[in-house]
Design a protein around this motif. Structure first.
Motif, PDB file in Angstrom:
ATOM      1  N   VAL A   1       7.853  -3.995  -5.367  1.00  0.00           N
ATOM      2  CA  VAL A   1       6.946  -3.442  -4.691  1.00  0.00           C
ATOM      3  C   VAL A   1       6.819  -1.694  -3.773  1.00  0.00           C
ATOM      4  N   ALA A   2       8.001  -2.006  -2.946  1.00  0.00           N
ATOM      5  CA  ALA A   2       7.646  -0.727  -1.694  1.00  0.00           C
ATOM      6  C   ALA A   2       7.797   0.603  -3.424  1.00  0.00           C
ATOM      7  N   GLY A   3       9.064   0.633  -3.731  1.00  0.00           N
ATOM      8  CA  GLY A   3       8.760   1.251  -5.665  1.00  0.00           C
ATOM      9  C   GLY A   3       6.888   1.853  -5.611  1.00  0.00           C
ATOM     10  N   ILE A   4       6.871   0.255  -6.939  1.00  0.00           N
ATOM     11  CA  ILE A   4       5.368   0.654  -7.073  1.00  0.00           C
ATOM     12  C   ILE A   4       4.036   2.054  -6.445  1.00  0.00           C
ATOM     13  N   LEU A   5       4.523   0.778  -4.838  1.00  0.00           N
ATOM     14  CA  LEU A   5       3.195   1.865  -3.683  1.00  0.00           C
ATOM     15  C   LEU A   5       3.847   3.024  -3.985  1.00  0.00           C
ATOM     16  N   ALA A   6       4.596   3.637  -3.953  1.00  0.00           N
ATOM     17  CA  ALA A   6       5.089   5.098  -3.845  1.00  0.00           C
ATOM     18  C   ALA A   6       4.565   6.092  -5.356  1.00  0.00           C
ATOM     19  N   PHE A   7       4.252   4.869  -6.525  1.00  0.00           N
ATOM     20  CA  PHE A   7       3.893   5.359  -7.195  1.00  0.00           C
ATOM     21  C   PHE A   7       2.244   5.423  -7.473  1.00  0.00           C
TER      22      PHE A   7
ATOM     23  N   VAL B   1      -2.428   0.177  -0.090  1.00  0.00           N
ATOM     24  CA  VAL B   1      -1.425   1.358  -0.029  1.00  0.00           C
ATOM     25  C   VAL B   1      -1.024   1.126   2.002  1.00  0.00           C
ATOM     26  N   LEU B   2      -2.705   0.627   1.417  1.00  0.00           N
ATOM     27  CA  LEU B   2      -3.491   0.418   3.421  1.00  0.00           C
ATOM     28  C   LEU B   2      -2.830  -0.896   3.534  1.00  0.00           C
ATOM     29  N   VAL B   3      -2.972  -2.141   2.794  1.00  0.00           N
ATOM     30  CA  VAL B   3      -2.576  -3.529   3.678  1.00  0.00           C
ATOM     31  C   VAL B   3      -0.819  -3.761   3.930  1.00  0.00           C
TER      32      VAL B   3
ATOM     33  N   MET C   1       1.506 -13.612  -0.504  1.00  0.00           N
ATOM     34  CA  MET C   1       0.338 -12.465  -0.769  1.00  0.00           C
ATOM     35  C   MET C   1       1.012 -11.199  -0.444  1.00  0.00           C
ATOM     36  N   LEU C   2       0.480 -11.060   1.118  1.00  0.00           N
ATOM     37  CA  LEU C   2       0.272 -10.453   2.032  1.00  0.00           C
ATOM     38  C   LEU C   2       2.358  -9.890   2.593  1.00  0.00           C
ATOM     39  N   ASN C   3       3.228 -11.346   2.233  1.00  0.00           N
ATOM     40  CA  ASN C   3       4.655 -10.371   2.879  1.00  0.00           C
ATOM     41  C   ASN C   3       5.569 -10.032   1.150  1.00  0.00           C
ATOM     42  N   LEU C   4       4.943  -9.870   0.536  1.00  0.00           N
ATOM     43  CA  LEU C   4       5.600  -9.550  -0.987  1.00  0.00           C
ATOM     44  C   LEU C   4       5.349  -7.757  -0.354  1.00  0.00           C
ATOM     45  N   LEU C   5       3.407  -7.485  -0.613  1.00  0.00           N
ATOM     46  CA  LEU C   5       3.396  -6.584   0.479  1.00  0.00           C
ATOM     47  C   LEU C   5       3.684  -5.567   0.742  1.00  0.00           C
ATOM     48  N   ARG C   6       4.328  -6.099   2.210  1.00  0.00           N
ATOM     49  CA  ARG C   6       5.230  -5.989   3.166  1.00  0.00           C
ATOM     50  C   ARG C   6       5.617  -5.199   2.586  1.00  0.00           C
TER      51      ARG C   6
END
Length: 169
Positions: A11-17, A132-134, A1-6
């Protein structure tokens, strides 16, 4: 999961939203305070202090002591910090500039509001900000961090690092 977030670009696009949503919320709140005819946090601080009494206080005693002894006597400073902090965090998150620092500062503000007895959207914003922070650098991948962070890393890499075997005078 951590690797997916980072690491994941989707996921980067979702995090941008998510980042832009949080940024808009901060910018909107801060801009309203800046243009609303003189924001004064003292009323909010007094209300939070008043909420620290009774059988089931909304504000814990230790936080009320901080508000009463530090924040309220310096209400002008805290008013300035809140309104400009919200604006600057909002702008940074929308642009994706210094994303991790801006997110952390936003979380500090949201926790401060929660500690002061305000529920509103603060819990939701903290939860979203946590992702976002993680996610670290991936959260700013589609933002100005992509260009700014190499310079920031280079700057800090040249500070405080000495060659092996040397001593600091």
């Amino acid at each position: 999961m951590l690797n997916l977030l980072r690491k994941n670009t989707i996921v980067a696009g979702i995090l941008a939203f998510i980042r832009i949503y949080i940024g808009y919320q901060f910018l909107h709140a801060g801009y309203g305070k800046l243009t609303g005819g003189g924001f004064d946090a003292s009323g909010f601080l007094k209300g939070a202090i008043a909420s620290s009494t009774g059988d089931h206080p909304a504000v814990q005693g230790w936080w009320a002591t901080f508000l009463e002894q530090v924040a309220l006597p310096n209400a002008d400073l805290f008013s300035f910090l809140v309104q400009w902090g919200e604006v600057l965090v909002g702008i940074a998150l929308i642009l994706g500039l210094l994303t991790n620092f801006a997110t952390l500062m936003g979380m500090v503000m949201n926790f401060s509001f929660l500690f002061s007895g305000t529920v509103s959207t603060n819990g939701q914003m903290i939860l979203l900000a946590f992702f976002v922070l993680v996610a670290g650098a991936n959260a700013g991948k589609f933002g100005l961090d992509r260009y700014a962070m190499p310079y920031v890393r280079k700057y800090f890499a040249t500070r405080g690092h000495h060659k092996k075997g040397t001593t600091v005078a």
